[in-house]
Design an enzyme around this catalytic site. Structure first.
Site, PDB file in Angstrom:
ATOM      1  NE  ARG A 178     -90.662 -74.472  36.400  1.00 25.05           N
ATOM      2  CZ  ARG A 178     -90.187 -76.139  36.313  1.00 25.05           C
ATOM      3  NH1 ARG A 178     -89.889 -77.168  36.341  1.00 25.05           N
ATOM      4  NH2 ARG A 178     -91.388 -76.481  34.859  1.00 25.05           N
ATOM      5  NE  ARG A 230     -95.490 -69.300  31.967  1.00 26.30           N
ATOM      6  CZ  ARG A 230     -94.657 -69.424  31.381  1.00 26.30           C
ATOM      7  NH1 ARG A 230     -95.542 -68.935  30.382  1.00 26.30           N
ATOM      8  NH2 ARG A 230     -93.472 -70.262  30.782  1.00 26.30           N
ATOM      9  CG  HIS A 231     -92.235 -70.603  37.027  1.00 35.60           C
ATOM     10  ND1 HIS A 231     -91.297 -70.389  36.210  1.00 35.60           N
ATOM     11  CD2 HIS A 231     -92.342 -71.623  37.083  1.00 35.60           C
ATOM     12  CE1 HIS A 231     -91.432 -71.536  35.112  1.00 35.60           C
ATOM     13  NE2 HIS A 231     -91.922 -72.300  35.411  1.00 35.60           N
ATOM     14  CG  ASN A 264     -89.321 -70.589  31.662  1.00 32.85           C
ATOM     15  OD1 ASN A 264     -89.309 -70.245  32.668  1.00 32.85           O
ATOM     16  ND2 ASN A 264     -89.370 -71.192  31.110  1.00 32.85           N
ATOM     17  CD  GLU A 293     -96.596 -77.079  32.959  1.00 34.03           C
ATOM     18  OE1 GLU A 293     -97.348 -77.475  33.619  1.00 34.03           O
ATOM     19  OE2 GLU A 293     -96.140 -75.822  31.725  1.00 34.03           O
ATOM     20  CG  HIS A 314     -95.708 -74.990  36.580  1.00 37.11           C
ATOM     21  ND1 HIS A 314     -94.164 -74.889  36.854  1.00 37.11           N
ATOM     22  CD2 HIS A 314     -95.740 -75.660  37.510  1.00 37.11           C
ATOM     23  CE1 HIS A 314     -93.629 -75.775  37.497  1.00 37.11           C
ATOM     24  NE2 HIS A 314     -94.618 -75.949  38.082  1.00 37.11           N
TER      25      HIS A 314
END
Length: 420
Positions: free
Chosen positions: A274, A223-224, A230, A294, A360
């Site tokens: 991101r 994931r980023h 977040n 995502e 994502h």
């Protein structure tokens, strides 16, 4: 997004080829791919029936076509597997893969007659390999590790299996019947020949079969780095990385450089900031795929789960009841994500050098499910934490997995609840 139209009529995919030509590897890959796309698929391996009913310690003489007793025993196992296959399709299955040598016209005619008597069309898939190096690798890395040679001296096992191949080769009749539906795969995708291929599913398999290869290479999924959304527990959006996310991007770059050495790494991101920012310390030459964006949360974008629960209880409860199929209002479901990832899977299969996918949570869950052969409906529960690299190395029959947690730690856990 609407799922692609599909022909749900039952079909039999029957493998053809000499031992050690990759039939079972191809059959398993097809089964994994179609199951991931949502088609009820089952593999019927005649070798497993033989081992279960006749035992594993069968010397090569058992497979000699002049051995009447052995030939009848093998035919019995082949027909038992075929009967089970027909029974499964008759009870609601969609794609049955018959994994056997089917190396003579007589045997293939028998398969056709038995299946067509129940209304099930058959497409043969033949694997032909003339590259001795590939055959030798397949024999040593897969066949000698099979239950047939458990506890047997490797050199003795090698001699026996080569003799077994020679027995099959004497009787082998390559596919060439012009009236049959078939796909020939020559030298692991170097050439693919189609004959009388009709219908949605067989045609959909062609790109997959054309892009298969046996070159080992790692696939890294991550994931980023942690984003501003977040930190706030918000869904979706296109926010920048947080300070911890920036630090993770630098750590990821150092990690990949150490693992890959001098090898070129294909870096794939989504089109969202991101993921692109996470790739930036490593390369400016990443490839941004919209298919890796995502899951679209629709009207719920930018909300927290608690806000959805309070303001849209019907959405919250419906998604909790079936997280895989539930589609956010004006958004997507996990099932939709799998459909849009389908073309990317073909691109992933054709890669021969290492690949880093920066994506994502929901999208990586779907990719991970495909690569490690997990049921698609399990996607919503697969653990893909932040600041973790999942290293997957595809092999002939499976995918070796290692996980690496890279600093920095994320406050409050991995923030996995911040998006789906």
């Amino acid at each position: 997004m609407v799922s692609l139209a599909r022909d749900s009529s039952p079909i039999v995919l029957a493998m053809v080829g000499l031992p050690a030509r990759g039939k079972t590897s191809i059959a398993r890959k097809i089964a994994r791919y179609l199951s991931w796309l949502g088609h009820p698929t089952r593999l019927f391996n005649v070798g497993n029936y033989r081992r279960a009913h006749l035992g594993t310690a069968q010397p090569h003489q058992f497979f000699d076509p002049n051995n009447t007793e052995g030939r009848q025993a093998l035919l019995g196992m082949a027909m038992t597997a075929l009967d089970d296959l027909i029974g499964w399709l008759s009870s609601g299955g969609e794609v049955a893969i018959y994994d056997a040598t089917n190396s003579t016209r007589a045997r293939r005619n028998l398969v056709i007659e038995r299946c067509q008597a129940h209304g099930f069309p058959v497409v043969f898939i033949e694997s032909i390999c003339n590259d001795e190096s590939i055959i030798e690798t397949n024999v040593r890395e897969t066949k000698l590790r099979s239950p047939d040679y458990q506890g047997v001296d490797p050199e003795a096992a090698l001699r026996d299996f080569r003799a077994r191949i020679a027995h099959y080769a004497r009787a082998y009749e390559p596919l060439g019947e012009p009236e049959r539906s078939y796909i020939k795969i020559i030298d692991v995708g170097r050439q693919v020949v189609l004959n009388r291929i009709h219908g949605y599913l067989p045609a959909r398999l062609v790109p997959l079969l054309m892009n298969m290869h046996l070159t080992p290479h790692p696939i890294w999924l991550t994931r980023h780095g942690e984003s501003v959304f977040n930190e706030k527990g918000l869904l979706g959006g296109d926010s920048d990385l947080s300070a911890r996310g920036d630090e993770y991007a630098k750590n990821l770059s150092a990690f990949i450089r150490e693992r890959a050495g001098d090898e070129h790494v294909n870096v794939w991101t989504s089109t969202l900031r991101r993921t692109i920012q996470t790739a930036r310390p490593m390369t400016q030459n990443h490839v941004a795929w919209r298919a890796l964006d995502e899951i679209d949360a629709g009207v719920c974008e930018g909300m927290t789960y608690e806000e959805i629960r309070q303001q849209m209880p019907e959405v919250f409860n419906a998604r909790a009841a079936d997280k895989f199929r539930y589609r956010y209002p004006r958004g997507e479901s996990y099932e939709d994500v799998i459909q849009r990832l389908d073309p990317l899977i073909i691109q992933l299969e054709r890669q021969r050098s290492p690949v880093l996918v920066i994506g994502h949570q929901a999208v990586l869950r779907a990719l991970y499910a495909y690569l490690v052969d997990r049921p698609a409906p399990s996607c919503p529960t697969l653990p893909i934490p932040l600041h973790t690299v999942i290293e997957l190395t595809p092999t002939a029959y499976a995918c070796e997995e290692r996980r690496f947690q890279l600093a920095p730690a994320v406050q409050g856990g991995d923030s996995s609840t911040a998006h789906p």
